[in-house]
Design an enzyme around this catalytic site. Structure first.
Site, PDB file in Angstrom:
ATOM      1  N   SER A   1      77.292 -37.850 -43.392  1.00  0.00           N
ATOM      2  CA  SER A   1      77.753 -36.522 -42.990  1.00  0.00           C
ATOM      3  C   SER A   1      79.271 -36.494 -42.911  1.00  0.00           C
ATOM      4  O   SER A   1      79.931 -37.525 -43.004  1.00  0.00           O
ATOM      5  CB  SER A   1      77.149 -36.142 -41.632  1.00  0.00           C
TER       6      SER A   1
ATOM      7  N   GLY B   1      80.423 -31.122 -27.285  1.00  0.00           N
ATOM      8  CA  GLY B   1      79.299 -32.004 -27.585  1.00  0.00           C
ATOM      9  C   GLY B   1      79.693 -33.448 -27.371  1.00  0.00           C
ATOM     10  O   GLY B   1      80.721 -33.748 -26.746  1.00  0.00           O
TER      11      GLY B   1
ATOM     12  N   GLY C   1      83.293 -34.422 -28.857  1.00  0.00           N
ATOM     13  CA  GLY C   1      84.378 -33.821 -28.084  1.00  0.00           C
ATOM     14  C   GLY C   1      84.545 -34.430 -26.711  1.00  0.00           C
ATOM     15  O   GLY C   1      85.657 -34.732 -26.273  1.00  0.00           O
TER      16      GLY C   1
ATOM     17  N   MET D   1      71.407 -37.352 -36.090  1.00  0.00           N
ATOM     18  CA  MET D   1      72.699 -37.842 -36.593  1.00  0.00           C
ATOM     19  C   MET D   1      73.242 -38.966 -35.714  1.00  0.00           C
ATOM     20  O   MET D   1      74.282 -38.829 -35.059  1.00  0.00           O
ATOM     21  CB  MET D   1      73.681 -36.683 -36.716  1.00  0.00           C
TER      22      MET D   1
ATOM     23  N   HIS E   1      67.797 -59.331  -8.919  1.00  0.00           N
ATOM     24  CA  HIS E   1      68.757 -58.791  -7.944  1.00  0.00           C
ATOM     25  C   HIS E   1      69.964 -59.721  -7.860  1.00  0.00           C
ATOM     26  O   HIS E   1      69.800 -60.944  -7.885  1.00  0.00           O
ATOM     27  CB  HIS E   1      68.086 -58.694  -6.568  1.00  0.00           C
TER      28      HIS E   1
END
Length: 466
Positions: A143, A180, A183, A314, A440
């Site tokens: 993309s 999103g 950003g 994506m 722990h």
């Protein structure tokens, strides 16, 4: 010689598919027009997370006196930051090249395109052309950054998420269009470096795909860190006056404008479907990506599409998973217990991660559910780390106690989510988790406590009033 599989694209989907195919005995050719590793390794996940580590150290330094350590001064050297980033990328890309070679994968540096369902054409870097005959084709072209139709978005100096990775100076005021994952990750990185950050998001919430319980808490946390967030705000125009950018918007209370010396457009990503001749041979696709079936095969027999280019998820790890699945289908390997739950990780401060259904989705779908939250403020390891902000939230079926979703905001959330992935993907019940001993002091105890809280059995949580 005819190949069994030709892969177009050498990103985390393509190179993983090529290696898996070679492991299964296939004759494989991988075509990559740029650098091995694709967007994730060269212009996405890895460089961003390398910068995230710088930001993490800076945030620690800002609060270092809490640990009884005095640091009188420090400075940020952008050249050294960029050199370190490049070194990390080079080490990984060189490693991928060695892996492909060791597995006997032929790698061709050029631009691949479909000639027909059994032939791939390649425009080589030296200008010559090549044709490869093959039984199967895997498209993994990835993309590219989306550019919204905003007036002035093409002004010189405006960054996309790929270009900003090579910043040469730390901006004083950064304006980010898009709240999103991309950003918000850059918002956290530059905020740690001392930049005044403003995020402008069109949707009613940042990180719209994340459980709203977490995003509400995150928004408050980010504002405390000095990041301004404007949601339900539409950007109408960008102007540049000398070295200053002005963004004109329309928000809930009318018109707004913001000024900054740097603008980042982080409006998501678009599948790369151009120049590979999809239309020419009849492969079905739309603006969301190439259409595929459950095995990632297109409408044409023998042609597959994996990763960002099919628009399903994506994320780099989803691309790798799809690449393996497609290859195993091609090679006739039957796979049981197919798990398609994809974890999402957001590298901000504090980290966030998610898998499975959110509470918002459960309400929308009318699914009977129960929830439980355990705060990191009650976890000994988180307090010792000085990172007690955040929580683990678990969503389970009210009918059969099966864990449906796990959502984490807090220290090392990206590492902790994998126990949640196993629980959701394997449809485990709460009692199966609560019966497992968690060491722990560890952060993982927070997940165990959140699960135990579903049925009111958490030990380190005040019982809710009935």
């Amino acid at each position: 010689m005819e190949k069994d599989i030709v892969v177009i694209g050498g990103g985390p989907g393509g190179y993983v598919a090529a290696i898996r195919a070679a492991q299964l005995g296939a004759k494989v050719t991988l075509i990559e027009m740029d650098k091995l590793g694709g967007t994730c390794l060269n212009r996405g996940c890895i460089p961003t997370k390398t910068l995230y580590r710088n930001a993490e150290i800076l945030n620690t330094l800002k609060n270092i006196d809490e640990f009884g350590i005095g640091v009188s001064s420090y400075d940020v050297d952008v050249d050294k930051i960029q050199n370190r980033k490049r070194k990390v990328i080079t080490q990984l890309t060189d490693g991928i090249a060695q892996l492909l070679k060791a597995n006997g994968v032929e790698v061709i540096n050029g631009k691949g395109r479909l000639i027909d369902s059994k032939t791939v054409g390649v425009s080589l870097v030296d200008g010559s052309e090549l044709e490869i005959k093959t039984k199967n084709i895997i498209i993994a072209t990835g993309s590219k950054p989306s550019m919204p139709p905003i007036e002035g978005a093409d002004l010189p100096g405006i960054f996309t998420s790929e270009e900003i990775l090579d910043f040469e100076r730390i901006p004083e005021k950064l304006l980010i269009i898009g709240g999103g994952v991309i950003g918000m990750e850059f918002a956290g990185i530059f905020n740690a470096m001392g930049t005044k950050v403003t995020v402008i998001e069109y949707m009613p919430s940042i990180l719209a795909q994340v459980d709203s319980d977490l995003t509400k808490r995150l928004s408050v946390s980010l504002k405390k860190r000095g990041i301004d967030i404007y949601t339900s705000t539409k950007v109408n125009k960008i102007e540049k006056d000398s070295e200053i950018y002005r963004i004109y918007c329309e928000g809930k209370k009318g018109e707004l404008s913001f000024e900054g010396d740097c603008v980042l457009i982080a409006a998501g990503r678009t599948p790369v479907v151009d120049e590979i001749n999809l239309k020419g041979i009849g492969v079905s696709f739309d603006r969301r990506g190439i259409k595929v079936d459950e095995n990632y095969m297109t409408n044409i027999e023998g042609i597959y599409a994996i990763g960002d280019v099919n628009g399903i998820s994506m994320l780099a790890h989803a691309a790798s998973h799809q690449g393996i699945a497609a290859v195993e289908k091609i090679m006739g390997l039957k796979k049981e217990n197919k798990n398609e739950y994809v974890p999402g990780c957001i590298f901000i401060f504090p980290e966030m991660s998610t898998v499975g259904i959110t509470e918002d989705e459960a309400k929308e779908k009318g699914i009977p559910y129960k929830t439980s939250k355990f705060l990191f403020g009650a976890n000994g390891k988180a307090l010792a780390l000085g990172e007690a902000e955040g929580m683990v939230k678990v969503i389970a079926s009210a009918e059969d106690d099966i864990i449906l979703g796990v959502h984490i905001m807090g220290p090392h959330a990206s590492d902790l989510i994998h126990e949640g992935v196993l629980a959701v993907g394997s449809r485990m019940k709460c009692r199966e988790i609560s019966g497992i001993i968690h060491a722990h002091p560890t952060l993982s105890e927070a997940f165990a406590e959140a699960v135990m809280g579903i049925n009111g059995e958490a030990i380190h949580m005040v019982p809710s009033k009935k």
